[in-house]
Design a protein around this motif. Structure first.
Motif, short mmCIF file in Angstrom:
data_model
loop_
_atom_site.label_atom_id
_atom_site.label_comp_id
_atom_site.label_asym_id
_atom_site.label_seq_id
_atom_site.Cartn_x
_atom_site.Cartn_y
_atom_site.Cartn_z
N SER A 82 0.83 -1.21 0.00
CA SER A 82 0.00 0.00 0.00
C SER A 82 0.86 1.26 0.00
O SER A 82 0.52 2.24 -0.66
N SER A 83 1.97 1.21 0.71
CA SER A 83 2.81 2.40 0.72
C SER A 83 3.65 2.49 -0.56
O SER A 83 3.83 3.55 -1.12
N ASP A 84 4.13 1.34 -1.06
CA ASP A 84 4.94 1.35 -2.28
C ASP A 84 4.14 1.73 -3.53
O ASP A 84 4.69 2.24 -4.49
N TYR A 85 2.85 1.46 -3.53
CA TYR A 85 2.02 1.70 -4.72
C TYR A 85 1.08 2.89 -4.54
O TYR A 85 0.04 2.96 -5.19
N ALA A 86 1.47 3.83 -3.70
CA ALA A 86 0.58 4.95 -3.39
C ALA A 86 0.12 5.73 -4.63
O ALA A 86 -1.05 6.05 -4.74
N ASP A 87 1.03 6.01 -5.54
CA ASP A 87 0.62 6.79 -6.72
C ASP A 87 0.75 5.99 -8.00
O ASP A 87 1.19 6.48 -9.02
N CYS A 88 0.36 4.74 -7.92
CA CYS A 88 0.54 3.84 -9.05
C CYS A 88 -0.80 3.37 -9.61
O CYS A 88 -1.86 3.71 -9.10
N ASN A 89 -0.67 2.60 -10.65
CA ASN A 89 -1.82 2.03 -11.31
C ASN A 89 -1.74 0.52 -11.10
O ASN A 89 -1.39 -0.23 -12.01
N LEU A 90 -2.02 0.11 -9.87
CA LEU A 90 -1.75 -1.27 -9.46
C LEU A 90 -2.70 -2.29 -10.09
O LEU A 90 -3.92 -2.15 -10.02
N LEU A 91 -2.08 -3.30 -10.67
CA LEU A 91 -2.83 -4.45 -11.17
C LEU A 91 -2.21 -5.71 -10.57
O LEU A 91 -1.06 -6.04 -10.83
#
Ligand code: IMP
Ligand code: MG
Length: 179
Positions: free
Chosen positions: A27-36
């Motif tokens: 959750s912290s590593d993908y804060a501003d990402c487009n997680l799939l």
């Protein structure tokens, strides 16, 4: 404990705490990402279901299936796509979710083919890591537990399609697969 299990290696409580910890990190590593999140069927579905609920950033999911062991407990080296993703992954930050990283053949192959589809990034989360048997230099970005070279079942992992629903990770009695 199931009668085919010789020992519980990882308890329900240990699994719960570890999945929470990984979820927090993701959750912290993908804060501003487009997680799939990509679940590698079928073994990772239990980990996937728990992990996605412990992630607080927006996430999409998809599923892929590649050939695995069949009835044996040793990898054949041959990896085939049995079911491909539904989504076009270009521009997404992929998190491949696996139950166990063993020889690394499955994941090195999978990573290669997914790379060619132009995702923004690819990382790998595996619940279990068996580094002793590695044949390809695959290093997970998130790993739950490092385990010795034992055949384990439960929490999604199977032997001959059995035991996936056990809530813990247990060691399968050798007489079950040598019989
Ligand atoms: P690899 O290509 O050898 O890394 O294979 C990984 C796959 O093998 C996993 O996704 C599992 O399906 C299967 N596998 C490897 N070790 C075990 C085990 O101890 N129990 C159950 N399945 C296993
Ligand atoms: Mg698997």
């Amino acid at each position: 404990m199931h009668e085919d299990v010789s020992e519980i290696l990882i308890t329900e409580e240990q699994l719960r705490l570890k999945v929470q910890e990984i979820g927090k990190q993701v959750s912290s590593d993908y804060a501003d990402c487009n997680l799939l999140m990509i679940s590698v069927l079928k073994g990772s579905v239990v980990f996937m279901a728990d992990l996605m609920r412990s992630i607080t950033v927006p996430a999409r999911i998809d599923f892929m299936s590649v050939s695995s062991y069949g009835k044996g407990t040793k990898t054949t080296g041959a990896v085939r796509i049995l079911k491909d993703l539904d989504m076009d992954i270009s521009g997404y930050d992929l998190l491949i979710v696996e139950d166990i990283l063993d020889s690394g053949l499955t994941l090195s192959y999978l990573t290669e083919i997914l790379k060619r589809r132009n995702p923004r990034s690819i990382r790998l989360a595996t619940l279990l890591d068996k580094p002793d048997r590695r044949q390809r230099p695959v290093v997970p970005d998130y790993a739950g537990f490092t385990i010795p070279d034992l055949f384990v079942i439960g929490y999604g992992l199977d032997y001959d399609e059995k035991y996936r629903g056990l809530p813990y990770v247990g060691v399968l009695k050798p007489e079950i697969y040598t019989a």
